[in-house]
Motif scaffolding. Structure first.
Motif, PDB file in Angstrom:
ATOM      1  N   GLY A 789       0.858  -1.176   0.000  1.00  0.00           N
ATOM      2  CA  GLY A 789       0.000   0.000   0.000  1.00  0.00           C
ATOM      3  C   GLY A 789       0.892   1.223   0.000  1.00  0.00           C
ATOM      4  N   ILE A 790       0.295   2.387  -0.184  1.00  0.00           N
ATOM      5  CA  ILE A 790       1.070   3.627  -0.189  1.00  0.00           C
ATOM      6  C   ILE A 790       1.642   3.856   1.211  1.00  0.00           C
ATOM      7  CG2 ILE A 790       1.018   6.113  -0.567  1.00  0.00           C
ATOM      8  CD1 ILE A 790       0.580   4.500  -3.100  1.00  0.00           C
ATOM      9  N   ILE A 791       2.963   4.053   1.300  1.00  0.00           N
ATOM     10  CA  ILE A 791       3.586   4.299   2.594  1.00  0.00           C
ATOM     11  C   ILE A 791       3.308   5.733   3.043  1.00  0.00           C
ATOM     12  CG2 ILE A 791       5.380   2.571   2.265  1.00  0.00           C
ATOM     13  CD1 ILE A 791       7.286   4.875   1.571  1.00  0.00           C
ATOM     14  N   ASP A 792       3.491   5.987   4.329  1.00  0.00           N
ATOM     15  CA  ASP A 792       3.202   7.293   4.907  1.00  0.00           C
ATOM     16  C   ASP A 792       4.493   8.080   5.096  1.00  0.00           C
ATOM     17  OD1 ASP A 792       2.680   9.272   7.216  1.00  0.00           O
ATOM     18  OD2 ASP A 792       0.676   8.552   6.733  1.00  0.00           O
ATOM     19  N   LEU A 793       4.480   9.360   4.741  1.00  0.00           N
ATOM     20  CA  LEU A 793       5.671  10.207   4.847  1.00  0.00           C
ATOM     21  C   LEU A 793       5.557  11.256   5.943  1.00  0.00           C
ATOM     22  CD1 LEU A 793       6.388  10.699   1.034  1.00  0.00           C
ATOM     23  CD2 LEU A 793       7.544   9.152   2.618  1.00  0.00           C
ATOM     24  N   ASN A 794       4.562  11.136   6.794  1.00  0.00           N
ATOM     25  CA  ASN A 794       4.371  12.127   7.851  1.00  0.00           C
ATOM     26  C   ASN A 794       5.491  12.131   8.881  1.00  0.00           C
ATOM     27  OD1 ASN A 794       1.875  13.749   7.657  1.00  0.00           O
ATOM     28  ND2 ASN A 794       0.900  11.754   7.458  1.00  0.00           N
ATOM     29  N   ARG A 795       6.251  11.028   8.963  1.00  0.00           N
ATOM     30  CA  ARG A 795       7.320  10.948   9.958  1.00  0.00           C
ATOM     31  C   ARG A 795       8.706  10.957   9.311  1.00  0.00           C
ATOM     32  NH1 ARG A 795       2.838   8.785  11.354  1.00  0.00           N
ATOM     33  NH2 ARG A 795       2.041   8.617  13.482  1.00  0.00           N
TER      34      ARG A 795
END
Length: 799
Positions: A789-795
């Motif tokens: 799935g699309i990974i998260d870049l908030n961190r």
């Protein structure tokens, strides 16, 4: 001092009044130019040649560049760009993740809690597309989405390695600024570098032009067509199964729903291109789904008759919430054998009063215990993943209750002495009440005073049950643990869900199959009653929209469950070794935790017949467990493909050195890194590195940093993509891999780590940043297709 403070407050109030006044003037100006806002129907049957269409042209751009931050509850300003419905709903300044609120808020689940955009407007959500007169200049000028992209295009990121931390706050706790279109000019003037994507390179000129032409044309969308006949046949088959009429069928279906409602269900016969959610609907099969919007899956549906339905997922799959679960003929048949064919009666169906419904041992007491356990055990990674990827997954307070890295094992469902189910006694059922019985507005002061006594009595009841089945007391061997052997007669291959690894990062976590990483500090052994409570505490019973008391109580109760899982593991060790381990795991623990631990130490545990020969029983036990599980449960998976490693002399030894790095050097590394290794022939592969911090104990909510021991930190290397929230990307040529490992080994200071980034990292300001992300997503989909799935870049860090 007081005078200065009052002066600053007055200045802030003045700025706020000016901002509000400017916004009011801007709103009036927009109304004069293009009329007042009203929700627009943008659906079309086809688009004019040259005009972009949403699903064909726009969603792929959002997937590439926007969804990494704007998905799920933690998307900035609740702007969810995984589907057209999210774009049309718009944004809100209300926080979902707020650990300080005194009262619960209304749920805001897209596609669930409100039925259309107008209802979201009445809830205070504001548009990011133009909702005034539909003409090209108004559509552009009045679209917050377009103007945020334009702001970045006109103000690209500075060409520096790091962004100014005073200008860019990337912490998840940062103050939100959620301007409406009327407030945009002031926002752009104050923060010209805050265009979208925030703190990342701009989208390409080609993609920008596509979005511009789409917005200019009125943001048209061709409604998605219904799923084809092949899906309808499978849907009908499974909805018929879930909506049986007998009491036994209805109770089983309720149990299945309350355990599967977060899952992305897919049909093995048709592949995983299309996922579904199991929902409760007022309408029967064959009619449009009218989903019942309840806070929790066990809440009263509010209607006399409802139906379980399979609702197609028509939005982008994001890694942080993706929980795939396969449906096939074999699974349906097993569920029939476990739940429907055995001879037992369900005389009356349980109600939905919260004190009953929040306690699964009371609600489902008529269902066979072994069947319930096998249901969860068969896909144990999925069951635990509900805690990891469900609504509790965001927040340090929710997760600092567990260690950073530990292994998980399960009691064998065929061992009667260990399969304790309290449902046989009403008093025992009451002992397992959970905080969800207090609903979403709860007092934070009752857990240790009330629930600790109930938990202590539960432990006594469980041990009494175990020992009652044998005059000499139950014998405890490794055979009491499930090693993946058949849960059904037709199984030929061991089930790899028998051994799991959990990684806890600061405010998120990961679970995977297998025993990953070095031997951990702690481990859990999970029994039926423990696994069921983990699910009903942290998944089914947790309300992300609840108040401080609800969230705090959930976290505090999890202390009991963690200690129970750990104490089950310690039963496998000699008494003196178990005592030493328990004391070391709770070094400096709070007094109330100490009193609870005393109960564990005094428990009359079963007779341990496991023989030990070394002076390190815990390490020896881990070796015994690895052998007991066997290679079919714990297959050896190389960090990089052997055929690639073989091309670079010495690389295998460098990998071994990387895996062995521990202590203060690891403490300089971020929690989660992804490393792309490039070879001379152009082939590329990825692996992940997770930092496992060592805590003196995890029994306190506060001062976590004070309880860390860097000398105990370890590093896990994982083949492929691990976790949803990478902190850094590394790009390493195979010829430099030895040097890369040596640099990590020699890390001593923050400056050393910055130097490592200078040589090997792809920072958020790097012009190649999006190329790396695009490659990673393609690699993930090809090599780990079911999990991808699309990974998260908030961190993603700024260092």
């Amino acid at each position: 001092m007081l005078r200065a403070k009052l002066s600053r407050i007055a200045q802030y109030l003045m700025i706020a009044f000016v901002a509000v006044g400017c916004a009011v003037v801007a709103e009036q100006k927009l109304n004069e130019l293009w009329g007042k806002e009203e929700v627009r129907d943008r659906s079309v049957s086809q688009t004019t040649q040259g005009i972009p269409e949403y699903h064909r042209d726009i969603q792929p751009i959002f997937d590439k560049r926007c969804v990494s931050c704007h998905a799920c509850y933690d998307g900035p300003c609740q702007l969810k760009l995984t589907s057209y419905d999210g774009v049309d709903r718009g944004a809100s300044s209300e926080l979902v993740y707020d650990g300080t609120r005194l009262l619960a808020i209304e749920p805001s689940r897209l596609g669930v809690d409100e039925k259309n955009t107008q209802e979201w407007r009445e809830r205070g959500y504001f548009p990011v597309l133009n909702e005034r007169h539909q003409q090209p200049d108004a559509n552009l000028y009045g679209s917050l989405l377009y103007r945020m992209l334009e702001l970045k295009k006109n103000n690209p990121l500075p060409q520096t390695k790091q962004l100014d931390s005073d200008a860019f706050d990337f912490s998840t706790a940062r103050v939100q600024e959620c301007p409406t279109i009327a407030e945009y000019e002031g926002f752009a003037s104050n923060h010209p570098q805050w265009g979208m994507p925030f703190g990342l390179p701009a989208i390409s000129d080609e993609d920008f032009d596509t979005v511009k032409r789409w917005v200019e044309a009125g943001s048209p969308v061709i409604p998605l067509k219904p799923l084809g006949e092949k899906y309808q046949k499978e849907i009908s088959l499974w909805e018929t199964f879930f909506n049986g009429e007998s009491n036994k069928e209805q109770l089983f279906s309720r149990y299945a729903f309350e355990h599967l409602y977060l899952g992305n269900l897919w049909f093995e016969a048709l592949g995983s291109d299309q996922y579904f959610k199991l929902v409760r609907s007022r309408s029967p099969s064959g009619e449009p789904i009218d989903e019942i919007a309840s806070r929790r899956p066990f809440d009263d549906p509010g209607v006399d008759q409802f139906y379980y339905r399979l609702k197609p997922v028509r939005s982008t799959i994001v890694d942080k919430t993706h929980m795939p679960y396969m449906l096939n003929d074999g699974r349906m048949e097993r569920w029939r054998q476990w739940f429907l064919e055995p001879s037992y009666e369900v005389t009356n169906l349980p109600g939905y009063d919260v004190k009953l419904a929040s306690n699964p041992f009371a609600t489902f007491k008529d269902l066979p215990t072994q069947a319930r356990y096998k249901f969860m055990l068969e896909e144990a990674e999925f069951t635990i993943m509900g805690y990891i990827k469900g609504p509790v997954c965001r927040g340090q307070v929710a997760l600092n209750v567990i260690e950073d890295h530990f292994w998980v094992f399960f009691v064998d469902p065929d061992i009667e002495t260990m399969l304790y189910d309290p449902a046989g006694a009403e008093r025992a059922v009451r002992n397992l009440r959970l905080p969800a019985e207090q609903d979403s507005n709860a007092s934070p002061f009752s857990v240790w005073t009330e629930y600790s006594e109930l938990q202590e009595q539960h432990l006594k009841d469980k041990l009494a049950f175990i020992n009652s089945l044998s005059k000499e007391g139950a014998e405890l061997t490794l055979g009491a643990l499930w090693n993946g052997q058949k849960l059904k007669e037709s199984e030929s291959q061991p089930n790899q869900n028998a051994a799991l690894t959990i990684f806890r990062h600061f405010d998120n976590a990961t679970v995977v199959k297998g025993l990953q990483g070095p031997k951990p500090k702690t481990a859990w052994v999970i029994s039926y009653s423990l696994l069921e409570r983990i699910h009903y505490l942290l998944v089914a019973g947790f309300d992300v929209f609840g108040n401080l008391g609800h969230q705090l109580n959930t976290r505090l109760y999890m202390d009991f469950l963690r200690m129970e899982g750990e104490s089950n593991f310690l039963m496998l060790l000699p008494d003196d070794a178990a005592e030493r381990e328990l004391l070391s795991w709770y070094d400096g623990a709070e007094e109330k935790v100490e009193s609870y631990l005393e109960v564990l130490r005094k428990s009359e545990i079963p007779n341990n017949t496991i023989e030990y020969s070394s002076d390190n029983p815990k390490a020896e036990l881990f070796d015994k467990l690895i052998e007991y599980m066997g290679p079919q449960v714990l297959p050896e998976v190389p960090l990089l493909p052997p055929e690639l490693i073989a091309r670079t002399e010495g690389m295998q030894g460098d990998i071994a050195k990387l895996k062995a790095i521990a202590g203060p050097a690891v403490a300089q590394m971020p929690e989660l890194s992804m490393v792309r290794v490039k070879f001379n022939d152009g082939q590329q592969h990825v692996f992940s590195m997770a930092v496992n911090r060592f805590h003196k104990n995890v029994s306190s909510l506060f001062l976590e940093e004070k309880r860390l021991k860097p000398e105990g930190f370890t590093l896990t290397t994982y083949p492929g993509v691990l976790g949803s929230y990478p902190n850094v990307f590394f790009d390493v040529h195979a010829l430099l891999f030895e040097h890369f490992v040596e640099r990590i080994q020699s890390l001593e200071t923050a400056e050393d780590y910055t130097s490592l980034l200078d040589d090997f990292a792809v920072r958020r300001t790097d012009p190649k940043f999006w190329d790396y992300v695009d490659w990673l997503h393609v690699w993930y989909l090809v090599n780990q297709p079911l999990k991808a799935g699309i990974i998260d870049l908030n961190r993603f860090e700024n260092r």
